[in-house]
Design a protein around this motif. Structure first.
Motif: not given
Length: 413
Positions: A20, A80, A83-84, A120
């Motif tokens: 992030q 997760l 988004l990752q 996230q």
């Protein structure tokens, strides 16, 4: 619940928060230097800070992440993993751009990186609540803070430093590889989802009513003004400090090393010191001292505009600014947490945190325009004045935390 042993869960949280920090570190530290070196105007560089808008507005879609998908499907991974992956894809796409020729595309991709990272963050916060036992909250939160700031260092200062050794394409591929690490840890993650949908939650109307109740407290609006204004002057100076160094003749690699790497290390140390300061004194006294100390390096940054600065001057000012800035952030977050109604802790704290971002962001957005009209010296002087003025709302709301606790205690009795 999610079943992970102690060490792997800390590693997972560390890598997720690190990923992030990559986009914001790149936007805040590396991008202004790259843009100024490519001839982009100060006004445009100032508005680049608006790319972090998703971090300001994430509370608007947090219920969808936390309540709908996570509670209904019982899987934090549902958010997760994609988004990752999207973060990695946008970083690879950014490697095909050039700061000067493809500015619009590059800025759009950085915005998308921030959007994916901010969304996230909501899911990771929920994951942390699920997997951390009470006795693990301390080291678990340490993994989060250190992870995010490490990501900022890698995405900002280290990327600038590597610019002399890697191509533009290579820089973003390096970021993408780092962001891909959590994917290997998320794939085998096992979640039962048991209990997530059964959590008791206040109704939406009750949450809104209790959140708005805070604003009816005596001096609450002074507290809001303090939260929204305490960083605006510092942010205005910080955004333009890096272009100032470029215009003063310093190399981008050196700026990245001093500001993005050494400075971030000083910020981490200052954050730890801020926590110790608040614990040893009181939240309000610690906040007041941190506000006072923060002004010292801001004055020194203005002083640099009056001389021909050398390497040692810039390094000293940078370390002090980041250390005292980190101290102040920790003290302010402790103050904000002391105001929170624990019955709606997540919602209330998110609201205050959003106000904090909304308040300081205009300092970055307008910094370029102000620098072009006032010069670096005039802008930095204005930032110092705004930072000193914050003591007015602090004095007005110094007893607010105690009032908040008394009201909540009265409700429960």
């Amino acid at each position: 619940m999610t079943h992970l042993s102690r060490v792997p869960k800390f590693i997972l949280l560390f890598t997720l928060y690190l990923s992030q920090g990559l986009p914001f570190g790149f936007q805040a530290t590396a991008l202004p230097v790259f843009l100024r070196s490519s001839g982009v105007s100060l006004a445009d560089i100032g508005f680049v800070s608006a790319l972090a808008l998703p971090w300001m507005l994430k509370a608007l879609w947090a219920p969808a992440v936390d309540r709908y998908w996570s509670a209904r499907l019982g899987r934090r991974r549902t958010w997760l993993l994609p988004l990752q992956a999207l973060m990695v894809i946008t970083m690879v796409a950014a490697s095909r751009t050039a700061p000067g020729a493809d500015l619009g595309v590059l800025l759009g991709l950085v915005f998308c990186m921030n959007l994916f990272a901010a969304t996230q963050d909501i899911a990771v916060d929920g994951l942390a609540v699920d997997i951390l036992a009470p006795e693990e909250l301390g080291p678990g939160n340490a993994a989060q803070v250190v992870g995010y700031k490490t990501g900022m260092v890698l995405g900002g200062g280290v990327m600038l430093w590597l610019n002399a050794r890697l191509s533009w394409e290579g820089l973003f591929f390096a970021m993408a590889l780092i962001a891909a690490v959590p994917l290997a840890l998320l794939v085998p993650l096992k979640e039962t989802g048991k209990g997530l949908a059964e959590k008791t939650r206040l109704g939406l109307s009750a949450i809104i009513r209790q959140a708005l109740e805070f604003f009816t407290l005596k001096n609450a609006l002074w507290g809001v003004l303090l939260i929204m204004s305490y960083k605006i002057g510092e942010v205005a100076i910080d955004v333009m400090f890096k272009p100032f160094l470029v215009d003063a003749g310093f190399r981008p690699a050196d700026i990245g090393l001093w500001v993005g790497t050494w400075g971030m290390g000083a910020s981490l140390a200052g954050s730890l010191l801020g926590g110790w300061l608040v614990k040893k004194t009181s939240i309000v006294k610690g906040l007041a001292l941190a506000l006072a100390l923060r002004i010292v390096p801001l004055v020194m940054e203005w002083w640099l505009t009056q001389i021909t600065p050398g390497n040692s001057d810039v390094i000293t000012v940078t370390l002090l600014e980041h250390a005292f800035g980190g101290m102040l952030t920790t003290a302010m977050f402790a103050f904000m947490m002391s105001l929170v109604n624990r019955d709606i802790g997540a919602t209330h704290y998110t609201l205050l945190a959003s106000l904090e971002v909304v308040g300081k962001s205009p300092g970055g957005w307008l910094s370029g325009v102000l620098a072009e009209h006032l010069g670096y010296s005039g802008l930095f002087a204005l930032g110092i004045a705004l930072s000193a003025a914050v003591f007015i709302p602090l004095f007005k709301c110094r007893d607010l935390a105690g009032t908040r606790g008394a009201v909540q205690k009265a409700r429960h009795h």
